[in-house]
Design a protein around this motif. Structure first.
Motif, short mmCIF file in Angstrom:
data_model
loop_
_atom_site.label_atom_id
_atom_site.label_comp_id
_atom_site.label_asym_id
_atom_site.label_seq_id
_atom_site.Cartn_x
_atom_site.Cartn_y
_atom_site.Cartn_z
N ASP A 12 0.54 -1.27 0.00
CA ASP A 12 0.72 0.45 0.00
C ASP A 12 0.98 1.32 0.02
N GLY A 13 2.16 1.67 -0.01
CA GLY A 13 2.80 1.50 0.05
C GLY A 13 3.09 3.03 0.89
N ARG A 14 2.76 2.31 2.57
CA ARG A 14 3.29 2.02 4.03
C ARG A 14 3.96 1.35 4.17
N HIS A 15 4.18 0.28 3.86
CA HIS A 15 4.92 -0.78 4.56
C HIS A 15 5.84 -1.80 3.70
N LEU A 16 7.36 -1.59 4.25
CA LEU A 16 7.72 -3.57 3.66
C LEU A 16 8.44 -4.35 4.62
N THR A 17 8.43 -5.18 3.77
CA THR A 17 8.65 -6.72 4.27
C THR A 17 9.76 -6.78 4.73
N GLU A 18 10.86 -5.82 4.27
CA GLU A 18 11.77 -5.26 4.42
C GLU A 18 12.72 -4.18 4.60
N PHE A 19 12.83 -4.05 5.87
CA PHE A 19 12.53 -2.79 6.06
C PHE A 19 14.32 -1.85 7.17
N THR A 20 14.67 -0.74 6.81
CA THR A 20 16.27 -0.76 7.35
C THR A 20 16.06 0.10 9.06
N MET A 21 16.47 -0.23 10.43
CA MET A 21 15.75 0.04 11.25
C MET A 21 17.21 0.65 12.34
N LEU A 22 17.43 1.48 12.92
CA LEU A 22 18.13 2.14 13.29
C LEU A 22 18.20 1.17 15.42
N GLU A 23 17.80 0.64 15.71
CA GLU A 23 17.88 0.11 17.12
C GLU A 23 18.71 0.85 18.17
N LEU A 24 18.14 1.46 19.69
CA LEU A 24 19.51 1.22 20.74
C LEU A 24 19.02 1.33 21.69
N VAL A 25 19.60 0.65 22.84
CA VAL A 25 19.37 0.16 24.09
C VAL A 25 20.76 1.22 25.00
N PHE A 26 20.03 1.45 26.08
CA PHE A 26 20.80 1.92 27.31
C PHE A 26 20.62 1.83 28.20
N ILE A 34 6.40 4.89 0.66
CA ILE A 34 8.01 4.20 1.04
C ILE A 34 8.79 3.43 0.38
N ARG A 35 7.94 3.11 -0.82
CA ARG A 35 8.95 1.99 -1.43
C ARG A 35 9.80 3.24 -2.69
N GLU A 36 9.43 4.69 -2.78
CA GLU A 36 10.87 5.32 -3.11
C GLU A 36 11.97 5.18 -2.16
N THR A 37 11.98 4.98 -0.69
CA THR A 37 13.27 5.39 0.03
C THR A 37 14.17 4.34 -0.23
N PRO A 83 13.26 -2.01 -3.09
CA PRO A 83 11.97 -2.30 -2.43
C PRO A 83 11.73 -3.71 -2.52
N ARG A 84 11.06 -4.03 -1.72
CA ARG A 84 10.36 -5.23 -0.98
C ARG A 84 8.69 -5.26 0.31
N ASP A 85 8.46 -5.31 -0.85
CA ASP A 85 6.69 -5.62 -0.56
C ASP A 85 6.08 -6.97 -0.65
N ALA A 86 5.02 -6.56 -0.12
CA ALA A 86 4.40 -8.42 -0.22
C ALA A 86 4.30 -8.54 -2.34
N ALA A 87 3.96 -7.36 -2.72
CA ALA A 87 3.70 -7.55 -4.32
C ALA A 87 5.48 -7.98 -5.40
N ARG A 88 5.88 -7.44 -4.82
CA ARG A 88 7.66 -6.94 -5.28
C ARG A 88 8.96 -7.67 -4.61
N LEU A 89 9.40 -9.38 -5.98
CA LEU A 89 11.08 -9.85 -5.36
C LEU A 89 12.10 -9.34 -6.50
N SER A 90 11.44 -8.46 -6.73
CA SER A 90 11.99 -7.74 -8.01
C SER A 90 12.46 -5.92 -8.74
#
Length: 479
Positions: free
Chosen positions: A240-254, A464-467, A471-478
């Protein structure tokens, strides 16, 4: 391919000879008497160069013949003299060619000429914003050509800039990078459909949905402040242009020294630093200006700080009341924000109608109800059924989730047992995490920042796929 110039200073006051690589943008035009030809060239920064070649009887190979045979999108190395000054503007530079080297010839037939028109070359009309949106799947199918559009490439370069800036900031704050595994053996009961299961020798593994579990265990090993900048996977069924199945996160804990507001303050400081750097540093402002050719909201992002230099913070209940009283939506305090509610709340705080401070495209929502958050999140000190947790809304959608987490082994065990779908801490997949708490876990917390949504919101991208270059979402593997 480099767009940088190599300049040779010639004696006797002659013009400088310059060398650069460029793409042939369109079919070369030959003069009627065949004594000259004109090339429209394109550099990676988006500037166009109108370059002329003249027939020279003394030359062993005619530059005009070489130029005439060039196909659009061929990669060439040009040597010659600039006839106009080159600056950062979008104007066409004039150039006299002395030598052409064909580095790579493109096929005569290009798969999609509509994508070529996105460059906005002289004499070409950019497709309308609505037409560009309709082109998105075709652009993704021909992503390499699409990425040659300077406005598109600027997105990926800004994405890289976020990584550079974040790592620099975390390094200054004494954080250590701890790579977390992409393959894990745990799952959250009741949420099995959210994860990708993959065969792993004689057992089943899952692609990691978060690095939080392993980063938390690193704190039990006394590393104190750790982060990972990594790919995570979610089984998002919507394309839907909002969700990806594979995306990048910055995660941190302290480790926490006092209370959970340290997490809020750190998230505030990091976000403001990232966004202000993108807005103020020349290398990023040039990219934002280039992106604006196709994305009109680029460069319009507002960071509204209060008198203490902080981003606005509103409690979950207050946000719900704003939606009802100021926006006119029927919003239920017992339900999480819908996509429409996030967008409406973002629009309100970005407007002059907001009573919470200067207009802002980024703000915090804190104290989410316990039933809307994970079982291992610390309850609020107010004992009102809320938690020490928060989201950051950026340009109308959530891009950060953070919290303080339970560090007591006994409290964690109870939380696991009282979960709607209980977790058994004695199972092999959960035993390491439980052991980390039994060995003496420090008070801790942190957050995850979705880099794709940060870049999407900063530039005002619809999809969001433009970032992502691939991109990978439910409809795209190439591709």
């Amino acid at each position: 391919m480099s767009s940088h110039l190599t300049k040779y200073h010639l004696p006797n006051g002659h013009a400088q000879t310059e060398l650069f690589d460029a793409r042939v943008h369109s079919t070369p035009v030959q003069s009627e008497d065949k004594s000259s030809a004109t090339l429209l060239l394109r550099r990676t920064d988006g500037q166009f160069v109108q370059a002329a070649v003249q027939f020279k009887p003394s030359a062993s190979v005619s530059l005009v013949d070489i130029a005439r045979g060039l196909t659009p999108e061929s990669l060439v190395r040009i040597t010659g003299r600039a006839l106009t000054s080159r600056d950062a503007s979008y104007d066409v530079a004039q150039f006299q060619i002395d030598e052409i080297v064909i580095l790579s010839a493109a096929k005569v037939e290009l798969p999609n000429t509509q994508i070529i028109h996105l460059h906005g070359a002289p004499g070409e009309v950019l497709p309308s914003e609505q037409s560009r949106a309709a082109l998105i799947d075709r652009r993704l199918d021909n992503r390499l050509l699409d990425a040659r559009v300077a406005a598109t490439a600027s997105i990926f370069k800004l994405f890289s800039g976020v990584h550079e800036l974040a790592v620099e900031y975390l390094k200054a704050q004494d954080f250590y990078h701890v790579p977390t595994p992409a393959l894990v053996n745990y799952e959250f009961p009741g949420e099995e459909d959210d994860l990708f299961a993959v065969p792993y020798f004689n057992k089943t593994a899952r692609l990691t949905p978060t690095g939080e579990i392993h980063l938390g265990m690193a704190l039990s090993a006394d590393l104190e402040r750790v982060y990972d900048f990594h790919t995570v996977f979610r089984r998002e069924p919507a394309s839907d242009g909002r969700h990806l199945t594979e995306f990048t996160m910055l995660e941190l804990v302290f480790n926490l020294q006092h209370d959970w507001t340290e997490i809020l303050d750190f998230a505030d400081g990091l976000l403001v630093s990232l966004l202000q750097s993108l807005q103020n540093q020349d290398k990023y402002t040039r990219l934002t200006k280039t992106a604006k050719r196709l994305y009109p909201l680029a460069g319009t992002f507002n960071i509204g700080l209060n008198k203490n230099g902080k981003l606005p913070r509103i409690r979950f209940g207050e946000a719900k009341a704003i939606l009802r009283d100021f926006v006119g939506l029927e919003s239920d305090d017992h339900q999480d924000f819908t996509r429409a509610e996030e967008a409406a709340l973002g629009k309100f705080l970005a407007s002059d109608r907001s009573h919470l401070g200067p207009p802002t495209d980024v703000f915090f929502v804190t104290h989410f109800p316990k039933h809307l958050r994970s079982c291992n999140i610390y309850p609020s000190e107010d004992e009102d059924g809320t938690t020490q947790s928060f989201d950051v809304i950026l340009r109308g959608q959530e891009c950060v989730t953070g919290c303080r987490l339970l560090h007591s082994a006994e409290e964690l065990r109870t939380a696991f047992a009282n979960r709607p779908h209980p977790i058994d801490p004695e199972t092999p997949e959960w035993r390491p995490y439980m052991t980390a708490h039994e060995l003496g876990m420090p008070p801790w917390g942190g957050f995850g920042l979705g880099i794709n949504r940060l870049v999407q919101g900063f530039l005002g991208l619809e999809d969001i796929r433009e970032t992502v270059l691939f991109p990978r979402d439910a409809a795209r593997l190439s591709p």
